[in-house]
Design an enzyme around this catalytic site. Structure first.
Site, PDB file in Angstrom:
ATOM      1  N   GLY A  67       0.800  -1.213   0.000  1.00  0.00           N
ATOM      2  CA  GLY A  67       0.000   0.000   0.000  1.00  0.00           C
ATOM      3  C   GLY A  67       0.832   1.261   0.000  1.00  0.00           C
ATOM      4  O   GLY A  67       0.442   2.280  -0.573  1.00  0.00           O
ATOM      5  N   ASP A  69       2.500  -2.763  15.175  1.00  0.00           N
ATOM      6  CA  ASP A  69       1.624  -3.532  14.285  1.00  0.00           C
ATOM      7  C   ASP A  69       2.060  -4.991  14.263  1.00  0.00           C
ATOM      8  O   ASP A  69       2.585  -5.497  13.266  1.00  0.00           O
ATOM      9  CB  ASP A  69       1.667  -2.932  12.880  1.00  0.00           C
ATOM     10  CG  ASP A  69       0.707  -3.639  11.916  1.00  0.00           C
ATOM     11  OD1 ASP A  69      -0.249  -4.285  12.396  1.00  0.00           O
ATOM     12  OD2 ASP A  69       0.926  -3.545  10.690  1.00  0.00           O
TER      13      ASP A  69
END
Length: 318
Positions: A27, A146
């Site tokens: 992304g 994350d």
């Protein structure tokens, strides 16, 4: 490839960097080989210009790079710029080869295909090496933030490598460079309701995700908060986490939960190991440092690995 010209990229010394074949895409950016004959490293080039904060975060990561971090992670080694004296547009990182995503280790069907010779000792060793990777990241003051199955790779020898390191939280005395992303199934209860991950993350938050991954490895891909709920409404994993509904724990019945049918439970591991899971997944873990640390897990899993014996009847059983 974005607004960056691939013919105008230079490293921190002003040397032109020639990009080769694209080997990955995400992304935020694309990953390229570096030509010619640089098989040990890769270049990540961002799709969009980075703000000043993101550029400074990468500078700090490059300046903090050391052999320990490089052993366990695809750590930024050098900055890439859009032209001489131009803004940071990417970075150079170690090339990690001969690895598979960790879900191909703990998922039984994937494991048969990708790791056909892996027995339970291999799973324990992978969990131990995962704890070692977290320990190193925390040792040098970083927080992963994350934590998720997509950012962890495993070799045929059960070595663990962390990727997407540019999302880690970096902190100096005056500034926090946040990790602004997360995956709900690995996010601790106290962060489940947050709509914005731009907050201070801690090692204790990471340690929740670490415990989830270790549980997945030791218990055949079962998520510790995915069980049978005795209520009438829906109980997705994210809600179960937020409400401390550890399906395999001592208090599962009080939380209206039970393990899935035909699943193995905590009795297959020594009591000291199951106690660490209880500590990680119950309310006691909320306190600062309340969850088992990466070092706690490494010590316990190392002891467990040394106690394993090969089955005399079936060589794949331990």
């Amino acid at each position: 490839m974005s607004q960056v010209s691939r013919h105008n990229i230079v490293d921190s010394r002003g040397n032109h960097v020639i990009l080769g074949k694209r080997v990955g895409s995400g992304g935020e950016g694309d990953v390229y080989e570096i030509a010619p004959h640089r098989m040990d490293v890769l270049a990540k080039i961002y799709h969009k210009p980075l703000n000043g904060e993101r550029q400074e975060k990468l500078r700090l990561m490059v300046s903090g790079c050391n052999d320990d971090l490089k052993e366990f992670a695809a750590w930024p080694l050098d900055l890439l710029h859009d032209g001489k004296n131009g803004p940071v547009c990417g970075f150079v990182m170690p090339r990690i080869t001969d690895c598979e995503p960790i879900h191909k280790v703990y998922g039984p069907s994937h494991r048969k295909e990708s790791f056909p010779n892996a027995d339970w000792k291999f799973l324990v060793r992978t969990a131990k090496n995962l704890a070692a990777a977290f320990y190193i990241i925390h040792k040098y003051g970083y927080v992963i933030g994350d934590v998720n199955e997509g950012n962890i790779l495993v070799t045929k020898k059960a070595c663990v490598r962390l990727i997407d390191c540019d999302s880690f939280q970096v902190q100096t005395r005056d500034t926090i460079y946040h990790c602004e992303v997360g995956v709900a199934q690995f996010t601790p209860p106290e962060l489940q309701k947050s709509k914005d991950f731009k907050m201070l993350r801690t090692r204790n938050h990471d340690n929740f995700g670490l415990a989830i991954l270790i549980f997945l490895l030791l218990f055949m891909g079962r998520h510790p908060f995915s069980g049978v709920y005795k209520g009438t409404d829906d109980m997705p994993i994210e809600r179960a986490i937020a409400e401390f509904r550890f399906a395999f724990g001592r208090s599962a019945a009080l939380k209206a939960m039970s393990p899935p049918p035909n699943s193995v439970g905590l009795p297959i591991v020594p009591g000291e190991v199951s106690s660490l899971f209880e500590q990680a997944f119950t309310e006691s873990g909320l306190h600062s440092g309340g969850r088992p640390s990466a070092n706690d897990w490494w010590n316990m899993l190392d002891a467990l690995e040394k106690r394993l014996k090969k089955c005399a009847t079936e060589s794949m059983h331990t």
